[in-house]
Design a protein around this motif. Structure first.
Motif, PDB file in Angstrom:
ATOM      1  N   LYS A  68       0.837  -1.196   0.000  1.00 14.21           N
ATOM      2  CA  LYS A  68       0.000   0.000   0.000  1.00 14.21           C
ATOM      3  C   LYS A  68       0.872   1.246   0.000  1.00 14.21           C
ATOM      4  CE  LYS A  68      -2.227   1.039   3.821  1.00 14.21           C
ATOM      5  NZ  LYS A  68      -3.239   1.086   4.902  1.00 14.21           N
ATOM      6  N   SER A  69       0.526   2.203  -0.847  1.00 11.95           N
ATOM      7  CA  SER A  69       1.235   3.485  -0.873  1.00 11.95           C
ATOM      8  C   SER A  69       0.960   4.237   0.425  1.00 11.95           C
ATOM      9  CB  SER A  69       0.770   4.328  -2.059  1.00 11.95           C
ATOM     10  OG  SER A  69       1.239   5.653  -1.926  1.00 11.95           O
ATOM     11  N   ALA A  70       2.028   4.682   1.077  1.00 12.21           N
ATOM     12  CA  ALA A  70       1.873   5.447   2.320  1.00 12.21           C
ATOM     13  C   ALA A  70       1.250   6.810   2.063  1.00 12.21           C
ATOM     14  CB  ALA A  70       3.226   5.603   3.013  1.00 12.21           C
ATOM     15  N   GLY A 104      -2.716   5.626   0.171  1.00 12.46           N
ATOM     16  CA  GLY A 104      -3.503   4.551   0.773  1.00 12.46           C
ATOM     17  C   GLY A 104      -4.000   3.549  -0.258  1.00 12.46           C
ATOM     18  N   MET A 105      -3.585   3.722  -1.515  1.00 12.84           N
ATOM     19  CA  MET A 105      -3.976   2.788  -2.578  1.00 12.84           C
ATOM     20  C   MET A 105      -2.922   1.702  -2.712  1.00 12.84           C
ATOM     21  SD  MET A 105      -5.667   5.199  -5.439  1.00 12.84           S
ATOM     22  CE  MET A 105      -6.738   6.526  -4.928  1.00 12.84           C
ATOM     23  N   PHE A 106      -3.295   0.629  -3.409  1.00 14.76           N
ATOM     24  CA  PHE A 106      -2.472  -0.563  -3.468  1.00 14.76           C
ATOM     25  C   PHE A 106      -1.764  -0.712  -4.812  1.00 14.76           C
ATOM     26  CE2 PHE A 106      -5.022  -1.145   0.147  1.00 14.76           C
ATOM     27  CZ  PHE A 106      -4.388  -2.067   0.965  1.00 14.76           C
ATOM     28  N   LEU A 107      -0.565  -1.294  -4.742  1.00 12.64           N
ATOM     29  CA  LEU A 107       0.146  -1.661  -5.959  1.00 12.64           C
ATOM     30  C   LEU A 107      -0.718  -2.667  -6.697  1.00 12.64           C
ATOM     31  CD1 LEU A 107       2.897  -1.105  -7.317  1.00 12.64           C
ATOM     32  CD2 LEU A 107       3.740  -3.175  -6.213  1.00 12.64           C
ATOM     33  N   ASP A 108      -0.870  -2.476  -8.006  1.00  9.78           N
ATOM     34  CA  ASP A 108      -1.882  -3.195  -8.773  1.00  9.78           C
ATOM     35  C   ASP A 108      -1.359  -3.384 -10.199  1.00  9.78           C
ATOM     36  OD1 ASP A 108      -5.308  -3.266  -8.818  1.00  9.78           O
ATOM     37  OD2 ASP A 108      -4.328  -2.951 -10.751  1.00  9.78           O
ATOM     38  N   ILE A 109      -1.665  -4.527 -10.786  1.00  8.01           N
ATOM     39  CA  ILE A 109      -1.393  -4.741 -12.213  1.00  8.01           C
ATOM     40  C   ILE A 109      -2.638  -4.271 -12.968  1.00  8.01           C
ATOM     41  CG2 ILE A 109      -0.795  -6.382 -14.034  1.00  8.01           C
ATOM     42  CD1 ILE A 109       1.403  -6.130 -11.889  1.00  8.01           C
ATOM     43  N   TYR A 110      -2.464  -3.304 -13.850  1.00  7.63           N
ATOM     44  CA  TYR A 110      -3.568  -2.659 -14.551  1.00  7.63           C
ATOM     45  C   TYR A 110      -4.577  -3.665 -15.106  1.00  7.63           C
ATOM     46  CZ  TYR A 110      -6.156  -0.041 -18.033  1.00  7.63           C
ATOM     47  OH  TYR A 110      -7.157   0.502 -18.782  1.00  7.63           O
ATOM     48  N   GLY A 111      -5.839  -3.477 -14.714  1.00  8.39           N
ATOM     49  CA  GLY A 111      -6.941  -4.266 -15.259  1.00  8.39           C
ATOM     50  C   GLY A 111      -6.904  -5.744 -14.932  1.00  8.39           C
ATOM     51  N   GLY A 112      -5.979  -6.153 -14.073  1.00  8.51           N
ATOM     52  CA  GLY A 112      -5.849  -7.580 -13.782  1.00  8.51           C
ATOM     53  C   GLY A 112      -5.342  -8.379 -14.968  1.00  8.51           C
ATOM     54  N   ASN A 170       5.130   9.310  -1.384  1.00 12.85           N
ATOM     55  CA  ASN A 170       4.702   8.568  -2.574  1.00 12.85           C
ATOM     56  C   ASN A 170       5.736   7.524  -3.008  1.00 12.85           C
ATOM     57  OD1 ASN A 170       6.345  10.860  -3.475  1.00 12.85           O
ATOM     58  ND2 ASN A 170       5.817  10.218  -5.542  1.00 12.85           N
ATOM     59  N   GLN A 171       6.841   7.440  -2.259  1.00 16.71           N
ATOM     60  CA  GLN A 171       7.843   6.391  -2.505  1.00 16.71           C
ATOM     61  C   GLN A 171       7.860   5.349  -1.384  1.00 16.71           C
ATOM     62  OE1 GLN A 171      11.529   8.586  -3.056  1.00 16.71           O
ATOM     63  NE2 GLN A 171      11.030   8.975  -5.198  1.00 16.71           N
ATOM     64  N   ASP A 172       7.001   5.528  -0.388  1.00 12.03           N
ATOM     65  CA  ASP A 172       6.971   4.644   0.770  1.00 12.03           C
ATOM     66  C   ASP A 172       5.832   3.640   0.623  1.00 12.03           C
ATOM     67  OD1 ASP A 172       9.024   6.222   1.756  1.00 12.03           O
ATOM     68  OD2 ASP A 172       7.693   7.397   3.055  1.00 12.03           O
ATOM     69  N   TRP A 173       6.141   2.375   0.921  1.00  9.77           N
ATOM     70  CA  TRP A 173       5.187   1.287   0.737  1.00  9.77           C
ATOM     71  C   TRP A 173       5.024   0.511   2.039  1.00  9.77           C
ATOM     72  CZ3 TRP A 173       2.551   1.332  -3.731  1.00  9.77           C
ATOM     73  CH2 TRP A 173       3.078   2.124  -4.766  1.00  9.77           C
ATOM     74  N   ILE A 174       3.779   0.205   2.366  1.00  8.80           N
ATOM     75  CA  ILE A 174       3.461  -0.561   3.561  1.00  8.80           C
ATOM     76  C   ILE A 174       3.092  -1.972   3.118  1.00  8.80           C
ATOM     77  CG2 ILE A 174       1.902  -0.746   5.541  1.00  8.80           C
ATOM     78  CD1 ILE A 174       1.574   2.396   5.191  1.00  8.80           C
ATOM     79  N   PHE A 175       3.871  -2.935   3.580  1.00  9.94           N
ATOM     80  CA  PHE A 175       3.674  -4.335   3.217  1.00  9.94           C
ATOM     81  C   PHE A 175       2.764  -5.009   4.246  1.00  9.94           C
ATOM     82  CE2 PHE A 175       7.318  -3.207   0.842  1.00  9.94           C
ATOM     83  CZ  PHE A 175       7.516  -4.151  -0.152  1.00  9.94           C
ATOM     84  N   THR A 176       1.782  -5.751   3.779  1.00 12.03           N
ATOM     85  CA  THR A 176       0.941  -6.566   4.648  1.00 12.03           C
ATOM     86  C   THR A 176       1.079  -8.012   4.208  1.00 12.03           C
ATOM     87  OG1 THR A 176      -0.617  -4.759   4.971  1.00 12.03           O
ATOM     88  CG2 THR A 176      -1.393  -6.981   5.506  1.00 12.03           C
ATOM     89  N   PHE A 177       1.536  -8.849   5.144  1.00 14.97           N
ATOM     90  CA  PHE A 177       1.729 -10.269   4.860  1.00 14.97           C
ATOM     91  C   PHE A 177       0.378 -10.939   4.715  1.00 14.97           C
ATOM     92  CE2 PHE A 177       2.528 -14.695   6.175  1.00 14.97           C
ATOM     93  CZ  PHE A 177       3.566 -15.016   5.323  1.00 14.97           C
ATOM     94  N   VAL A 178       0.175 -11.648   3.605  1.00 16.89           N
ATOM     95  CA  VAL A 178      -1.086 -12.336   3.336  1.00 16.89           C
ATOM     96  C   VAL A 178      -0.965 -13.818   3.674  1.00 16.89           C
ATOM     97  CG1 VAL A 178      -2.773 -12.945   1.554  1.00 16.89           C
ATOM     98  CG2 VAL A 178      -1.724 -10.668   1.556  1.00 16.89           C
TER      99      VAL A 178
END
Length: 163
Positions: free
Chosen positions: A30-32, A35-43, A154-162
């Motif tokens: 997640k972008s710090a 608050g949006m998530f790293l995503d591959i466009y359109g899946g 906008n360069q900081d990322w919050i990792f959540t372990f799934v």
């Protein structure tokens, strides 16, 4: 004549984030700033598809397998099996982040730099540049590029372990 010099530090020198090793596994990022998530466009599962930020949707195109190697981590999109890649193996500011077939190049390997606040920079082994939400925009669909580290969120990322 004899001169004696002494050097007194003024202020605290800026500290660089330390390299962190994340546990191998699947994460969301997640972008710090937005608050949006790293995503591959359109899946999309096509090689060359761009990385963007998007609202959390629980899709596998927002989940990434992190695997550590001796020369940096490889980050694989769960939905496609393709890896994060700097387009054209570019080492310049503004190059796009895409998903691509794994070939082991330095443009597909990453170091995680611990900011000490729960967020990380994702730094290219090839260029030394980091993942950046273009222009610092908070809009869904904004592209992810590489840029010189600048201390902005906008360069900081919050990792959540799934898993």
């Amino acid at each position: 004549s004899q001169y004696i010099f002494s050097f007194v530090p003024v202020g605290t020198p800026p500290s660089s984030p330390a390299i962190a090793v994340l546990q191998d596994g699947i994460y969301t990022m997640k972008s710090a700033s937005s608050g949006m998530f790293l995503d591959i466009y359109g899946g999309l599962t096509t090689a060359g598809t761009q990385l963007i930020q998007w609202n959390e949707n629980g899709g596998s195109n927002q989940k990434f397998l992190v695997e550590n190697t001796m020369n940096g981590a490889v980050i694989t999109a769960v939905h496609s099996g393709l890896v994060l890649d700097i387009y054209g193996a570019s080492a310049t500011n503004g190059a796009n982040l895409i998903q691509w077939t794994y070939h082991g190049g330095a443009n597909q390997r990453w170091n995680f730099m611990d900011n000490g606040d729960g967020s990380y920079l994702i730094k290219s082994v090839l260029s030394g540049l980091v993942l950046d939400v273009y222009g610092g925009f908070n809009t869904a669909g904004t592209q992810i590029i590489q840029w010189t580290p600048n201390g902005q969120a906008n360069q900081d990322w919050i990792f959540t372990f799934v898993q």
